[in-house]
Design a protein around this motif. Structure first.
Motif, PDB file in Angstrom:
ATOM      1  N   ASP A 171      39.878  36.508  44.103  1.00 16.61           N
ATOM      2  CA  ASP A 171      38.669  37.345  44.096  1.00 16.61           C
ATOM      3  C   ASP A 171      38.203  37.649  45.517  1.00 16.61           C
ATOM      4  O   ASP A 171      37.822  38.784  45.822  1.00 16.61           O
ATOM      5  N   HIS A 172      38.245  36.649  46.385  1.00 17.98           N
ATOM      6  CA  HIS A 172      37.835  36.822  47.784  1.00 17.98           C
ATOM      7  C   HIS A 172      38.744  37.824  48.502  1.00 17.98           C
ATOM      8  O   HIS A 172      38.259  38.703  49.226  1.00 17.98           O
ATOM      9  N   ILE A 173      40.039  37.715  48.291  1.00 17.29           N
ATOM     10  CA  ILE A 173      40.997  38.650  48.912  1.00 17.29           C
ATOM     11  C   ILE A 173      40.717  40.066  48.450  1.00 17.29           C
ATOM     12  O   ILE A 173      40.644  40.994  49.263  1.00 17.29           O
ATOM     13  N   CYS A 174      40.546  40.268  47.148  1.00 17.49           N
ATOM     14  CA  CYS A 174      40.303  41.617  46.618  1.00 17.49           C
ATOM     15  C   CYS A 174      38.989  42.199  47.131  1.00 17.49           C
ATOM     16  O   CYS A 174      38.917  43.384  47.453  1.00 17.49           O
ATOM     17  N   GLN A 175      37.942  41.377  47.223  1.00 17.52           N
ATOM     18  CA  GLN A 175      36.653  41.858  47.724  1.00 17.52           C
ATOM     19  C   GLN A 175      36.732  42.230  49.197  1.00 17.52           C
ATOM     20  O   GLN A 175      36.240  43.278  49.606  1.00 17.52           O
ATOM     21  N   GLN A 176      37.322  41.367  50.015  1.00 14.40           N
ATOM     22  CA  GLN A 176      37.347  41.578  51.454  1.00 14.40           C
ATOM     23  C   GLN A 176      38.265  42.730  51.865  1.00 14.40           C
ATOM     24  O   GLN A 176      38.005  43.390  52.860  1.00 14.40           O
ATOM     25  N   THR A 177      39.337  42.959  51.111  1.00 16.86           N
ATOM     26  CA  THR A 177      40.287  44.016  51.472  1.00 16.86           C
ATOM     27  C   THR A 177      40.007  45.321  50.733  1.00 16.86           C
ATOM     28  O   THR A 177      40.632  46.333  51.009  1.00 16.86           O
ATOM     29  N   LYS A 178      39.077  45.274  49.763  1.00 13.63           N
ATOM     30  CA  LYS A 178      38.760  46.441  48.923  1.00 13.63           C
ATOM     31  C   LYS A 178      40.009  46.958  48.217  1.00 13.63           C
ATOM     32  O   LYS A 178      40.231  48.165  48.101  1.00 13.63           O
ATOM     33  N   ALA A 179      40.828  46.025  47.743  1.00 17.88           N
ATOM     34  CA  ALA A 179      42.062  46.358  47.047  1.00 17.88           C
ATOM     35  C   ALA A 179      41.923  46.067  45.558  1.00 17.88           C
ATOM     36  O   ALA A 179      41.091  45.254  45.147  1.00 17.88           O
ATOM     37  N   ALA A 180      42.741  46.741  44.763  1.00 14.73           N
ATOM     38  CA  ALA A 180      42.738  46.524  43.316  1.00 14.73           C
ATOM     39  C   ALA A 180      43.781  45.474  42.960  1.00 14.73           C
ATOM     40  O   ALA A 180      44.917  45.545  43.423  1.00 14.73           O
ATOM     41  N   LYS A 181      43.357  44.508  42.147  1.00  9.95           N
ATOM     42  CA  LYS A 181      44.296  43.486  41.661  1.00  9.95           C
ATOM     43  C   LYS A 181      45.163  44.135  40.594  1.00  9.95           C
ATOM     44  O   LYS A 181      44.664  44.671  39.614  1.00  9.95           O
ATOM     45  N   ILE A 182      46.470  44.098  40.798  1.00  9.69           N
ATOM     46  CA  ILE A 182      47.405  44.703  39.854  1.00  9.69           C
ATOM     47  C   ILE A 182      47.897  43.665  38.857  1.00  9.69           C
ATOM     48  O   ILE A 182      47.885  43.890  37.657  1.00  9.69           O
ATOM     49  N   GLN A 183      48.330  42.500  39.380  1.00  7.35           N
ATOM     50  CA  GLN A 183      48.902  41.505  38.488  1.00  7.35           C
ATOM     51  C   GLN A 183      48.939  40.144  39.173  1.00  7.35           C
ATOM     52  O   GLN A 183      49.109  40.057  40.385  1.00  7.35           O
ATOM     53  N   VAL A 184      48.791  39.091  38.387  1.00 11.26           N
ATOM     54  CA  VAL A 184      48.958  37.724  38.877  1.00 11.26           C
ATOM     55  C   VAL A 184      49.962  37.037  37.962  1.00 11.26           C
ATOM     56  O   VAL A 184      49.745  36.962  36.748  1.00 11.26           O
ATOM     57  N   ILE A 185      51.066  36.584  38.549  1.00 10.45           N
ATOM     58  CA  ILE A 185      52.065  35.815  37.805  1.00 10.45           C
ATOM     59  C   ILE A 185      52.303  34.534  38.585  1.00 10.45           C
ATOM     60  O   ILE A 185      52.806  34.578  39.707  1.00 10.45           O
ATOM     61  N   GLY A 186      51.919  33.417  38.001  1.00  8.20           N
ATOM     62  CA  GLY A 186      52.064  32.140  38.695  1.00  8.20           C
ATOM     63  C   GLY A 186      51.229  32.128  39.955  1.00  8.20           C
ATOM     64  O   GLY A 186      50.017  32.299  39.909  1.00  8.20           O
ATOM     65  N   HIS A 187      51.892  31.962  41.092  1.00  7.42           N
ATOM     66  CA  HIS A 187      51.200  31.956  42.381  1.00  7.42           C
ATOM     67  C   HIS A 187      51.286  33.305  43.091  1.00  7.42           C
ATOM     68  O   HIS A 187      50.834  33.426  44.223  1.00  7.42           O
ATOM     69  N   ASN A 188      51.903  34.298  42.454  1.00  5.99           N
ATOM     70  CA  ASN A 188      52.089  35.606  43.086  1.00  5.99           C
ATOM     71  C   ASN A 188      51.021  36.594  42.633  1.00  5.99           C
ATOM     72  O   ASN A 188      50.818  36.813  41.442  1.00  5.99           O
ATOM     73  N   LEU A 189      50.371  37.208  43.618  1.00  7.22           N
ATOM     74  CA  LEU A 189      49.332  38.207  43.388  1.00  7.22           C
ATOM     75  C   LEU A 189      49.827  39.545  43.914  1.00  7.22           C
ATOM     76  O   LEU A 189      50.296  39.628  45.051  1.00  7.22           O
ATOM     77  N   SER A 190      49.743  40.584  43.100  1.00  7.70           N
ATOM     78  CA  SER A 190      50.071  41.941  43.533  1.00  7.70           C
ATOM     79  C   SER A 190      48.777  42.730  43.660  1.00  7.70           C
ATOM     80  O   SER A 190      47.961  42.736  42.730  1.00  7.70           O
ATOM     81  N   ILE A 191      48.579  43.383  44.828  1.00  7.99           N
ATOM     82  CA  ILE A 191      47.379  44.193  45.042  1.00  7.99           C
ATOM     83  C   ILE A 191      47.768  45.554  45.595  1.00  7.99           C
ATOM     84  O   ILE A 191      48.838  45.722  46.184  1.00  7.99           O
ATOM     85  N   TYR A 192      46.881  46.524  45.375  1.00 14.85           N
ATOM     86  CA  TYR A 192      47.116  47.905  45.809  1.00 14.85           C
ATOM     87  C   TYR A 192      45.863  48.455  46.451  1.00 14.85           C
ATOM     88  O   TYR A 192      44.749  48.236  45.961  1.00 14.85           O
ATOM     89  N   ARG A 193      46.069  49.175  47.558  1.00 14.93           N
ATOM     90  CA  ARG A 193      44.988  49.931  48.184  1.00 14.93           C
ATOM     91  C   ARG A 193      45.607  51.192  48.780  1.00 14.93           C
ATOM     92  O   ARG A 193      46.549  51.110  49.559  1.00 14.93           O
TER      93      ARG A 193
END
Length: 98
Positions: free
Chosen positions: A65-87
């Motif tokens: 949540d902190h990463i998405c807020q600070q980077t203003k990116a959209a969370k695409i998917q979380v699988i295990g420990h991997n987070l995919s984001i897009y901006r």
């Protein structure tokens, strides 16, 4: 934060599947340097994968949540420990469907 339709998220999930994590978030958590690296990677690639290592599920979710807020990116998917984001960057590299 970027608002995406379900179709666009599905499209980006497909693209993110083959990506390798570019940034690793470790024991020190989400620091200013990590956020700077994520911002640089988003400016260059638009869609990135991040490995978020946390002991507790709540800690991992708080980091995401902190990463998405600070980077203003959209969370695409979380699988295990991997987070995919897009901006979207100033010069778009990925053409999203409508």
């Amino acid at each position: 934060m970027t608002q995406l339709s379900n179709n666009q998220v599905k499209f980006l999930r497909g693209k993110a599947h083959s990506l390798k994590p570019i940034v690793m978030v470790g024991a020190n958590g989400v620091t200013e340097n990590v956020l700077e690296e994520i911002n640089n990677a988003l400016d260059y690639h638009e869609l990135i994968k991040i490995k978020v290592r946390a002991e507790e599920r709540e800690d991992k979710q708080a980091m995401i949540d902190h990463i998405c807020q600070q980077t203003k990116a959209a969370k695409i998917q979380v699988i295990g420990h991997n987070l995919s984001i897009y901006r979207k960057s100033a010069t778009p590299k990925i053409i999203l469907p409508k």
